[in-house]
Design an enzyme around this catalytic site. Structure first.
Site, PDB file in Angstrom:
ATOM      1  CG  ASP A  96      92.368  64.732 -58.816  1.00  0.00           C
ATOM      2  OD1 ASP A  96      91.153  64.982 -58.657  1.00  0.00           O
ATOM      3  OD2 ASP A  96      92.779  63.730 -59.436  1.00  0.00           O
ATOM      4  CG  ASP A 151      96.572  60.015 -59.430  1.00  0.00           C
ATOM      5  OD1 ASP A 151      95.602  60.132 -58.644  1.00  0.00           O
ATOM      6  OD2 ASP A 151      97.388  60.934 -59.646  1.00  0.00           O
ATOM      7  CD  GLU A 185      99.229  75.782 -38.351  1.00  0.00           C
ATOM      8  OE1 GLU A 185      99.349  74.635 -37.884  1.00  0.00           O
ATOM      9  OE2 GLU A 185     100.065  76.282 -39.124  1.00  0.00           O
ATOM     10  CG  ASP A 203     101.629  75.835 -42.677  1.00  0.00           C
ATOM     11  OD1 ASP A 203     100.907  75.113 -41.970  1.00  0.00           O
ATOM     12  OD2 ASP A 203     102.828  75.585 -42.909  1.00  0.00           O
ATOM     13  CG  ASP A 227      92.020  59.729 -57.817  1.00  0.00           C
ATOM     14  OD1 ASP A 227      92.371  60.641 -58.584  1.00  0.00           O
ATOM     15  OD2 ASP A 227      92.391  58.546 -57.946  1.00  0.00           O
TER      16      ASP A 227
END
Length: 518
Positions: A27, A23, A259, A200, A19
């Site tokens: 990220d 927060d 995948e 995906d 992070d």
């Protein structure tokens, strides 16, 4: 040599890696800050899970805009900076593309909802009339991967298909507009410099045109084991031949990674034929129980089938959708030992290797998360009967003796266990026998040793419960899957041991892998 044929790829689940703004959610700035860890680890590429604008109904796998960055993760400038810094460090970057479905917040789906049944806007998705006297029954018996029916009914009476959550409506890939739009999406990121895409649900984009009933209960149990009319349809390969032409039009070896779940290794190999994708995840090793016979069978069959199409195999032990290897192999000390041994074995096999963040620390699955902290739609749709995938997504522990262990300036989005204090990157970096040290040493050897990476292996005679093979020039790997030590007469000096021990006497302990070199 094409780089992907022997690359070590590190999967970053962006929400849980690091992070950068405090927060509590990982990220892109956090990823940038932690790139030195990946360089030290010895990987060749990183795969970033979706960072696009999303309502986060499924952790970002419900995309509302494919050509931007969600404010939760930063902005496009952060992605460009990450890409530049990763490339400067010698790391390639793969983005995760989600083409089977969009978010229900995508502009296309908003247009579809505003349109009447039969209008063009609905043809981008799979809308159908229901069955029964007044259409009150779903169009067929298909089940959602996340549990429950795969259809949701609208107030106007029509139903739409979602193989995952209702917030993830499936696209109609027989619609030319869908295909053209994703061509533009791929070009957008390729033009920015990404080195390829993890695709995906690559097996799911084409459904049987008749949408027939399966006649089966618990259909998801057949994923990768049987035939389903909504997965692994032959027509899907037309899409990947188009994508391969696009990838090949860019310089630098841009790749596509599927995948894909298929009922046989032969069907899986079709995704990596010379004019299709470059890699497909080989989930067979991930699913294999801890057994010399099972692991050996998977390795032999995988190598044989991919060789038929001129491709290499990928070796995968974990990802953001499955229980972590330590827990899957029994948990506790035995689970840790087996996970380390399986990792070292996979690093020695011909082909490419994928490492999911935290495997290099020996992290276990977190099974006792508070109910109120869980966010996985599987947990919610099953009414809590299925714990879902949050347990393998707990944020990475970096340093310190208290949660969140340097992941964030504040609490992480999922709580880390207090037992992880000794498992942080900082704690393990100073320990010669730690999991992290073993990974670093093994991956350095894998890069340097001429026998490792792409190529072939030769099986060696071994006692029951032991797998042993050689690779030329001058390399031997042996893994003891049994419960007792075994004596082995193998040539060579010790290169690495999964248990971190520094000597080789010819006796291989249980749940241990050893590398020997001439």
């Amino acid at each position: 040599m094409s780089w992907w044929r022997e690359a070590v790829v590190y999967q970053i689940y962006v929400r849980s890696f690091a992070d950068g703004d405090g927060d509590g959610v990982g990220d892109l700035a956090g990823v940038r800050r932690r790139l030195p860890h990946l360089v030290d680890l010895g990987v060749d590429a990183i795969w970033l899970t979706p960072f696009y604008p999303s309502p986060m109904a499924d952790g970002g796998y419900d995309v509302s805009d494919y050509c931007d960055v969600d404010p939760l993760f930063g902005e496009l400038a952060d992605f460009d900076a990450l890409l530049e810094q990763a490339h400067a460090a010698g790391l390639r970057v793969l983005a995760d593309i989600v083409p089977n479905h969009t978010s229900d917040a995508h502009p296309w789906f908003a247009e579809a909802l505003a349109a009447a049944p039969g209008e063009v806007a609905r043809d981008r998705y799979l809308f159908r009339d229901g069955r029964g006297a007044s259409g009150e029954l779903p169009p067929n018996d298909w089940e959602s991967v996340f549990g429950g029916p795969a259809w949701t009914r609208l107030p106007d009476g029509q139903w739409y298909l979602h193989l995952f959550s209702p917030e993830q409506p499936d696209l109609n890939w027989r619609n030319p507009q869908v295909r053209a739009e994703f061509q533009k999406v791929l070009e957008f990121w390729l033009d920015r410099g990404v080195d390829g895409f993890r695709i995906d649900v690559a097996h799911g984009m084409i459904k049987h045109p008749d949408l027939p009933d399966t006649g089966l209960d618990e259909q998801i149990s057949l994923l990768g084991k049987g035939d389903l009319p909504y997965f692994d349809q032959d027509e899907v390969h037309e899409i990947y031949r188009d994508w391969r032409r696009l990838l090949d039009s860019y310089s630098g070896g841009r790749i596509g990674v599927a995948e894909a779940w298929a009922s046989t290794s032969e069907r899986l190999a079709r995704y990596v034929r010379p004019d299709e994708l470059h890699q497909a995840f080989n989930f067979a090793l991930l699913e294999a129980p801890w057994s010399a016979a099972e692991f050996g069978s998977v390795v032999a069959e995988s190598l044989a089938t991919t060789a038929q199409v001129g491709a290499t195999t990928t070796w995968v032990l974990g990802n953001h959708d499955v229980r972590r290897p330590v827990t899957r192999y029994g948990g506790g000390e035995i689970g840790h030992a087996r996970a380390r041994a399986a990792a070292l074995l996979s690093f020695a096999l011909p082909g490419s290797v994928y490492v999911y963040q935290g495997e290099e620390l020996g992290l276990p699955e977190v099974l006792d998360l508070p109910d109120e902290a869980r966010q996985d739609p599987i947990w919610h749709r099953s009414g809590g009967a299925d714990l879902g995938r949050d347990g393998c997504r707990v944020p990475m522990p970096w340093s310190g003796g208290e949660p969140p262990y340097g992941f964030s300036a504040g609490p992480g989005w999922l709580p880390a266990p207090r037992e992880w204090a000794g498992m942080t990157v900082a704690a393990q970096s100073g320990s010669a026998g730690s999991v992290l040290s073993t990974y670093r040493e093994a991956l350095a050897l894998r890069r340097e040793h001429p026998a490792l990476g792409d190529g072939e292996l030769s099986w060696l005679p071994a006692p029951e419960g032991v797998l042993a093979f050689s690779r030329e020039p001058g390399f031997t790997c042996a893994t003891n899957f049994g419960d007792a030590p075994v004596s082995l007469d193998l040539p060579g000096e010790l290169l690495a041991r999964s248990d971190g021990a520094g000597e080789w006497t010819g006796e291989l302990p249980p749940s241990t892998t050893v590398w020997l070199g001439a």
